[in-house]
Design a protein around this motif. Structure first.
Motif, PDB file in Angstrom:
ATOM      1  N   ILE A 112      36.991  34.594  79.248  1.00 29.79           N
ATOM      2  CA  ILE A 112      36.074  33.625  79.851  1.00 29.79           C
ATOM      3  C   ILE A 112      34.819  34.350  80.338  1.00 29.79           C
ATOM      4  O   ILE A 112      34.908  35.402  80.967  1.00 29.79           O
ATOM      5  CB  ILE A 112      36.746  32.896  81.039  1.00 29.79           C
ATOM      6  CG1 ILE A 112      38.005  32.166  80.577  1.00 29.79           C
ATOM      7  CG2 ILE A 112      35.769  31.924  81.693  1.00 29.79           C
ATOM      8  CD1 ILE A 112      38.797  31.543  81.705  1.00 29.79           C
ATOM      9  N   GLU A 113      33.642  33.766  80.031  1.00 31.48           N
ATOM     10  CA  GLU A 113      32.369  34.320  80.475  1.00 31.48           C
ATOM     11  C   GLU A 113      31.533  33.196  81.066  1.00 31.48           C
ATOM     12  O   GLU A 113      31.584  32.067  80.582  1.00 31.48           O
ATOM     13  CB  GLU A 113      31.599  34.927  79.302  1.00 31.48           C
ATOM     14  CG  GLU A 113      32.352  36.005  78.560  1.00 31.48           C
ATOM     15  CD  GLU A 113      31.685  36.361  77.243  1.00 31.48           C
ATOM     16  OE1 GLU A 113      30.500  36.781  77.272  1.00 31.48           O
ATOM     17  OE2 GLU A 113      32.320  36.209  76.199  1.00 31.48           O
ATOM     18  N   LEU A 114      30.765  33.511  82.086  1.00 28.72           N
ATOM     19  CA  LEU A 114      29.864  32.539  82.698  1.00 28.72           C
ATOM     20  C   LEU A 114      28.425  32.923  82.373  1.00 28.72           C
ATOM     21  O   LEU A 114      27.954  33.988  82.752  1.00 28.72           O
ATOM     22  CB  LEU A 114      30.036  32.498  84.222  1.00 28.72           C
ATOM     23  CG  LEU A 114      29.080  31.565  84.960  1.00 28.72           C
ATOM     24  CD1 LEU A 114      29.397  30.108  84.629  1.00 28.72           C
ATOM     25  CD2 LEU A 114      29.129  31.807  86.456  1.00 28.72           C
ATOM     26  N   TYR A 115      27.742  32.051  81.642  1.00 28.11           N
ATOM     27  CA  TYR A 115      26.323  32.219  81.356  1.00 28.11           C
ATOM     28  C   TYR A 115      25.568  31.522  82.487  1.00 28.11           C
ATOM     29  O   TYR A 115      25.838  30.359  82.783  1.00 28.11           O
ATOM     30  CB  TYR A 115      25.974  31.603  80.000  1.00 28.11           C
ATOM     31  CG  TYR A 115      26.519  32.413  78.847  1.00 28.11           C
ATOM     32  CD1 TYR A 115      25.658  33.019  77.948  1.00 28.11           C
ATOM     33  CD2 TYR A 115      27.888  32.589  78.654  1.00 28.11           C
ATOM     34  CE1 TYR A 115      26.146  33.776  76.890  1.00 28.11           C
ATOM     35  CE2 TYR A 115      28.387  33.334  77.607  1.00 28.11           C
ATOM     36  CZ  TYR A 115      27.511  33.933  76.722  1.00 28.11           C
ATOM     37  OH  TYR A 115      28.006  34.678  75.680  1.00 28.11           O
ATOM     38  N   GLN A 116      24.642  32.244  83.107  1.00 27.51           N
ATOM     39  CA  GLN A 116      24.044  31.729  84.337  1.00 27.51           C
ATOM     40  C   GLN A 116      22.674  32.307  84.583  1.00 27.51           C
ATOM     41  O   GLN A 116      22.277  33.268  83.937  1.00 27.51           O
ATOM     42  CB  GLN A 116      24.979  32.042  85.501  1.00 27.51           C
ATOM     43  CG  GLN A 116      25.425  33.507  85.579  1.00 27.51           C
ATOM     44  CD  GLN A 116      24.681  34.313  86.611  1.00 27.51           C
ATOM     45  OE1 GLN A 116      24.309  33.785  87.651  1.00 27.51           O
ATOM     46  NE2 GLN A 116      24.437  35.581  86.361  1.00 27.51           N
ATOM     47  N   PHE A 117      21.950  31.643  85.511  1.00 29.59           N
ATOM     48  CA  PHE A 117      20.699  32.151  86.065  1.00 29.59           C
ATOM     49  C   PHE A 117      21.017  32.545  87.504  1.00 29.59           C
ATOM     50  O   PHE A 117      21.722  31.814  88.207  1.00 29.59           O
ATOM     51  CB  PHE A 117      19.608  31.089  86.092  1.00 29.59           C
ATOM     52  CG  PHE A 117      19.131  30.581  84.761  1.00 29.59           C
ATOM     53  CD1 PHE A 117      19.526  31.139  83.558  1.00 29.59           C
ATOM     54  CD2 PHE A 117      18.257  29.507  84.722  1.00 29.59           C
ATOM     55  CE1 PHE A 117      19.075  30.639  82.344  1.00 29.59           C
ATOM     56  CE2 PHE A 117      17.784  29.006  83.520  1.00 29.59           C
ATOM     57  CZ  PHE A 117      18.194  29.575  82.324  1.00 29.59           C
ATOM     58  N   PHE A 118      20.483  33.642  87.969  1.00 26.54           N
ATOM     59  CA  PHE A 118      20.824  34.156  89.293  1.00 26.54           C
ATOM     60  C   PHE A 118      20.557  33.149  90.411  1.00 26.54           C
ATOM     61  O   PHE A 118      21.402  32.915  91.257  1.00 26.54           O
ATOM     62  CB  PHE A 118      20.072  35.465  89.571  1.00 26.54           C
ATOM     63  CG  PHE A 118      20.299  35.986  90.948  1.00 26.54           C
ATOM     64  CD1 PHE A 118      21.501  36.594  91.292  1.00 26.54           C
ATOM     65  CD2 PHE A 118      19.321  35.862  91.922  1.00 26.54           C
ATOM     66  CE1 PHE A 118      21.728  37.056  92.575  1.00 26.54           C
ATOM     67  CE2 PHE A 118      19.530  36.329  93.206  1.00 26.54           C
ATOM     68  CZ  PHE A 118      20.728  36.931  93.524  1.00 26.54           C
ATOM     69  N   GLY A 119      19.368  32.543  90.437  1.00 27.01           N
ATOM     70  CA  GLY A 119      18.991  31.689  91.557  1.00 27.01           C
ATOM     71  C   GLY A 119      19.256  30.212  91.366  1.00 27.01           C
ATOM     72  O   GLY A 119      18.898  29.414  92.225  1.00 27.01           O
ATOM     73  N   CYS A 120      19.891  29.829  90.279  1.00 26.23           N
ATOM     74  CA  CYS A 120      20.173  28.416  90.024  1.00 26.23           C
ATOM     75  C   CYS A 120      21.234  27.909  91.011  1.00 26.23           C
ATOM     76  O   CYS A 120      22.327  28.473  91.098  1.00 26.23           O
ATOM     77  CB  CYS A 120      20.670  28.249  88.588  1.00 26.23           C
ATOM     78  SG  CYS A 120      21.424  26.663  88.232  1.00 26.23           S
ATOM     79  N   PRO A 121      20.942  26.847  91.771  1.00 24.15           N
ATOM     80  CA  PRO A 121      21.912  26.343  92.752  1.00 24.15           C
ATOM     81  C   PRO A 121      23.255  25.948  92.133  1.00 24.15           C
ATOM     82  O   PRO A 121      24.305  26.160  92.739  1.00 24.15           O
ATOM     83  CB  PRO A 121      21.217  25.121  93.357  1.00 24.15           C
ATOM     84  CG  PRO A 121      19.777  25.298  93.065  1.00 24.15           C
ATOM     85  CD  PRO A 121      19.687  26.098  91.806  1.00 24.15           C
ATOM     86  N   PHE A 122      23.230  25.401  90.925  1.00 24.89           N
ATOM     87  CA  PHE A 122      24.482  25.006  90.274  1.00 24.89           C
ATOM     88  C   PHE A 122      25.279  26.226  89.818  1.00 24.89           C
ATOM     89  O   PHE A 122      26.511  26.220  89.840  1.00 24.89           O
ATOM     90  CB  PHE A 122      24.203  24.056  89.111  1.00 24.89           C
ATOM     91  CG  PHE A 122      23.521  22.799  89.553  1.00 24.89           C
ATOM     92  CD1 PHE A 122      24.215  21.823  90.248  1.00 24.89           C
ATOM     93  CD2 PHE A 122      22.176  22.597  89.315  1.00 24.89           C
ATOM     94  CE1 PHE A 122      23.597  20.666  90.690  1.00 24.89           C
ATOM     95  CE2 PHE A 122      21.531  21.447  89.737  1.00 24.89           C
ATOM     96  CZ  PHE A 122      22.245  20.477  90.433  1.00 24.89           C
ATOM     97  N   CYS A 123      24.564  27.284  89.425  1.00 25.53           N
ATOM     98  CA  CYS A 123      25.236  28.539  89.070  1.00 25.53           C
ATOM     99  C   CYS A 123      25.835  29.195  90.308  1.00 25.53           C
ATOM    100  O   CYS A 123      26.944  29.742  90.261  1.00 25.53           O
ATOM    101  CB  CYS A 123      24.259  29.484  88.387  1.00 25.53           C
ATOM    102  SG  CYS A 123      23.633  28.871  86.808  1.00 25.53           S
ATOM    103  N   ILE A 124      25.111  29.135  91.417  1.00 31.87           N
ATOM    104  CA  ILE A 124      25.627  29.679  92.675  1.00 31.87           C
ATOM    105  C   ILE A 124      26.895  28.933  93.075  1.00 31.87           C
ATOM    106  O   ILE A 124      27.896  29.539  93.468  1.00 31.87           O
ATOM    107  CB  ILE A 124      24.549  29.609  93.778  1.00 31.87           C
ATOM    108  CG1 ILE A 124      23.412  30.569  93.443  1.00 31.87           C
ATOM    109  CG2 ILE A 124      25.143  29.914  95.150  1.00 31.87           C
ATOM    110  CD1 ILE A 124      22.175  30.414  94.301  1.00 31.87           C
ATOM    111  N   LYS A 125      26.866  27.618  92.954  1.00 29.55           N
ATOM    112  CA  LYS A 125      28.049  26.798  93.255  1.00 29.55           C
ATOM    113  C   LYS A 125      29.229  27.222  92.384  1.00 29.55           C
ATOM    114  O   LYS A 125      30.361  27.374  92.870  1.00 29.55           O
ATOM    115  CB  LYS A 125      27.708  25.325  93.006  1.00 29.55           C
ATOM    116  CG  LYS A 125      28.843  24.371  93.188  1.00 29.55           C
ATOM    117  CD  LYS A 125      28.381  22.951  92.871  1.00 29.55           C
ATOM    118  CE  LYS A 125      29.526  21.963  92.910  1.00 29.55           C
ATOM    119  NZ  LYS A 125      29.069  20.603  92.580  1.00 29.55           N
TER     120      LYS A 125
END
Length: 124
Positions: free
Chosen positions: A45-58
């Motif tokens: 499992i991998e999480l593709y994300q943006f550092f400051g995105c509120p939904f990614c932080i959640k």
């Protein structure tokens, strides 16, 4: 104007990420044997994300709360290998995005609530 908005968005994202870092989550406690089993399951499992995105932080907070060892992939930079992979495989750049590999089958899951529900179901 475009640069101003980008700077504002990135600045606010950094503030949200900092606040998230300041407020710790209570992690699920497991025996070392149970944790090893969970760690083995999360290798696909991998999480593709943006550092400051509120939904990614959640989503990252849900991962921390569940005490999961999931690799995060920075898809924020245009032209980065992870952003390009997500674009090619799913047809869009949307984060957070959970990539679940099961043998030759790959599932891409979007939406922070859907990802959290999946992680809670399988690891909660």
């Amino acid at each position: 104007m475009k640069f101003l908005l980008k700077g504002l968005r990135n600045g606010l994202g950094a503030i949200i990420a900092f606040i998230s870092w300041l407020i710790p989550v209570s992690k699920i406690k497991r025996t070392s044997e149970q944790q090893q089993k969970v760690d083995k399951k999360t290798t696909s499992i991998e999480l593709y994300q943006f550092f400051g995105c509120p939904f990614c932080i959640k989503t990252r907070r849900a991962i921390r709360r569940l005490n999961l060892n999931i690799v995060t992939r920075n898809a924020q930079t245009i032209g980065s290998e992870f952003r390009d992979e997500m674009q090619q495989e799913t047809g869009k750049v949307q984060v957070p995005c959970l990539k679940i590999t099961n043998g030759n089958e790959i599932q891409w899951m979007f939406e922070s609530d859907e990802i959290s529900a999946y992680l809670n179901k399988h690891f909660g």
